[in-house]
Design an enzyme around this catalytic site. Sequence first.
Site, mmCIF file in Angstrom:
data_model
loop_
_atom_site.group_PDB
_atom_site.id
_atom_site.type_symbol
_atom_site.label_atom_id
_atom_site.label_comp_id
_atom_site.label_asym_id
_atom_site.label_seq_id
_atom_site.Cartn_x
_atom_site.Cartn_y
_atom_site.Cartn_z
ATOM 1 N N TRP B 188 0.837 -1.211 0.000
ATOM 2 C CA TRP B 188 0.000 0.000 0.000
ATOM 3 C C TRP B 188 0.863 1.248 0.000
ATOM 4 O O TRP B 188 0.598 2.193 0.738
ATOM 5 C CB TRP B 188 -0.951 0.018 1.204
ATOM 6 C CG TRP B 188 -1.786 -1.204 1.342
ATOM 7 C CD1 TRP B 188 -1.715 -2.137 2.330
ATOM 8 C CD2 TRP B 188 -2.805 -1.642 0.445
ATOM 9 N NE1 TRP B 188 -2.622 -3.142 2.110
ATOM 10 C CE2 TRP B 188 -3.310 -2.856 0.946
ATOM 11 C CE3 TRP B 188 -3.340 -1.125 -0.738
ATOM 12 C CZ2 TRP B 188 -4.325 -3.565 0.319
ATOM 13 C CZ3 TRP B 188 -4.350 -1.840 -1.365
ATOM 14 C CH2 TRP B 188 -4.829 -3.044 -0.823
ATOM 15 N N LEU B 271 3.508 10.147 10.496
ATOM 16 C CA LEU B 271 2.078 9.920 10.243
ATOM 17 C C LEU B 271 1.235 11.029 10.854
ATOM 18 O O LEU B 271 0.211 11.417 10.295
ATOM 19 C CB LEU B 271 1.653 8.549 10.783
ATOM 20 C CG LEU B 271 2.267 7.351 10.058
ATOM 21 C CD1 LEU B 271 1.846 6.049 10.708
ATOM 22 C CD2 LEU B 271 1.900 7.335 8.581
ATOM 23 N N GLU B 395 -3.609 5.680 6.824
ATOM 24 C CA GLU B 395 -3.104 6.657 7.808
ATOM 25 C C GLU B 395 -3.807 6.507 9.151
ATOM 26 O O GLU B 395 -4.233 7.482 9.754
ATOM 27 C CB GLU B 395 -3.287 8.087 7.281
ATOM 28 C CG GLU B 395 -2.470 8.357 6.050
ATOM 29 C CD GLU B 395 -1.054 8.775 6.361
ATOM 30 O OE1 GLU B 395 -0.692 8.825 7.554
ATOM 31 O OE2 GLU B 395 -0.304 9.026 5.413
ATOM 32 N N THR B 397 -6.670 3.622 10.497
ATOM 33 C CA THR B 397 -8.069 3.439 10.120
ATOM 34 C C THR B 397 -8.955 4.245 11.064
ATOM 35 O O THR B 397 -8.550 4.648 12.153
ATOM 36 C CB THR B 397 -8.490 1.961 10.234
ATOM 37 O OG1 THR B 397 -8.423 1.598 11.621
ATOM 38 C CG2 THR B 397 -7.581 1.038 9.428
#
Lengths: 250, 416
Positions: B188, B271, B395, B397
């Site tokens: 991903w 993140l 990023e 869930t």
Amino acid sequence: MKIAVCIKRVPDMDVRFKIAAIGNAVDEAGLKFDMNDFDSWAVEAALQIKDRDAATEVVIVSLGTDAVQETIRKALAMGADRGVELKTDHIPFDGLAIARALAAELKDGGYDLVLFGKQSADSSNGVVGAMVGELLGLPLVTAISKLEISGQKGSAKREIEGGQEFVEFPLPAVLTIDQGLNIARYPALKGIMAAKKKPLEVKPAQLGAQTVTVTQMELPPERAPGRIIGEGVAAVPELVRLLQTEAKVL
Amino acid sequence: MTTCVSSTPGAGNGSVAVSFGMPTNPLDLCDIDSFLSEEERAVRDSVRAFVDDRVLPIIGDAYVEGRFPKELIAGMAELGVLGANLPEQYGCAGLNNVAYGLIMQELERGDSGIRSFASVQGALVMYPIFAFGSDEQKSRLLPSMAKAETIGCFGLTEPDYGSNPAGMITRAREQADGSWIINGAKMWITNGSTAHVAIIWAKTEDGDADGHSIRGFVVPTSTPGFSAKNQKGKLSLRASDTSELSLQDVHVPADALLPRSGGLKSPLMCLTQARYGIAWGAIGAAMYCFEEALSYAGNRVMFGRAIGGFQLQQARLAEMVTEIAKGRLLALHLGRLKDAGRLTPQQVSLAKRNNVNVACDIAREARRLLGGNGILTEYGAMRHMENLESVYTYEGTHDIHTLIIGQAVTGLSAFE
């Protein structure tokens, strides 16, 4: 080379306008304003000359309330060097009054080129650039869609009905810019940051006497709804009859 | 007296986009724009113009073709959107975090895939180089990445470790000469097949269950043993490059290591940056959908009147505009906190979770308001609706963010 670009802050035209209570102006509440499109192409034309010759100074001049500072800074963010606001509490309709204020600012500036958009999106008079050319006693070429400058001479193309016209002129000169000359660059984000530090001078606008005023504004009448008179070939005779007798276009 | 007559073709009047005769700007009913500085609005307007002119005309086709529109990269770089909140000394725009958020909002108003490209380049690759890199890495890579001469991707997630990155199996083994050999697989990965460099997160110690030995490496994608494969069959983010990465005995020099990275906290810090941008971006997608639905409701005539006059559609529009206003205020508030250095990851979880969730609902309702037309690529609502399902899932869930917020308020972790 030294270039002045005169720009106007105009409302975004993609909205439905309302007439203000005084009846002779647009209600500005909720409107979004930006640089007039033709003027953004004039700014781009100046910046393209500056791209080729870094010694070029591009000065942005705009007449209006302090709100025009935002529009001037947009041009600075695109890459112009400095700005001048000719301050007034309202922009008159009379193009000659505006032209006199601009000419007073420009006449001793030592500009090789003075650029305008060919008209503004809001009032669409298209006279200020030409009037400034007259007041400054300089060669004027209106509505150009191609521009080349070499030394103290310039050449331009004008789109005319059914053809094109190529003209030459000496500098200094006043030019008004038509669509098609270029596509204006986006103000780069670094340019937006840099624009804050560029000089923006505020001077009172020396507006001439205003002899022309707007007395009343009206919205265009609502268009009548369309009418479906039938479908397919069978409807053609009736359509032709109505176009002849009712619409009177045939 | 002389009368001069001039005949010209009449100019068309194309001003019917919103035909309700609104007293105020329907796209900003609460005047949230007035909380933005002139400079922030200028940034927003510039990116919006770029998206209107360059992204919207091509994005529907690119989406159907399943193609990331690489032709937009140069323009995005020229505009300065890549790593725009990083300092000017590295060739970046040096914007504040609100302006950065507005960029993400406007890019995602175009498409989540376009915003994802910018998020990854800026928040997930340039940011870790800026935060954990050496001076040499920063001066070598950041200016080139701001100009998009170097494209990056971020390899954290693995086929079997998504929400639980601490369990990753990718390993970097230090060699006697200080160089590293990396083995593992990542999945991903946005920009994976486009990237020149990958930030690869790998464990550096055996038996590390909690991820304390995780470190970041700048791996040129041309290194032998590194391969990227486009992930096929996506029904979402189709205008984005999503790839699998495979690393087989990838040998990188000692200076590939990001020296100040250490532990799972490092990638999580990245993140947090990216999720902050997503909280803004999702609202951008919702704004597009609302705008499209509003315009459609004003123009689409059924039963002899514009459907915007019907109560059911008004309820939809009222709900949309309300949630967008709340989401924008939340994102803006976070931006001000971030600029003040007071933003916490939990706040970012709250905003990402809420704003993406409401954007999903808004996109779906917009699609429904558009009726049959709503399934066409000519309109953006269904594309956004599909994209946002990925944004809901990546990023962190929605569920994981729920648990982060749960932990923040109860002090009890539901993860362990």
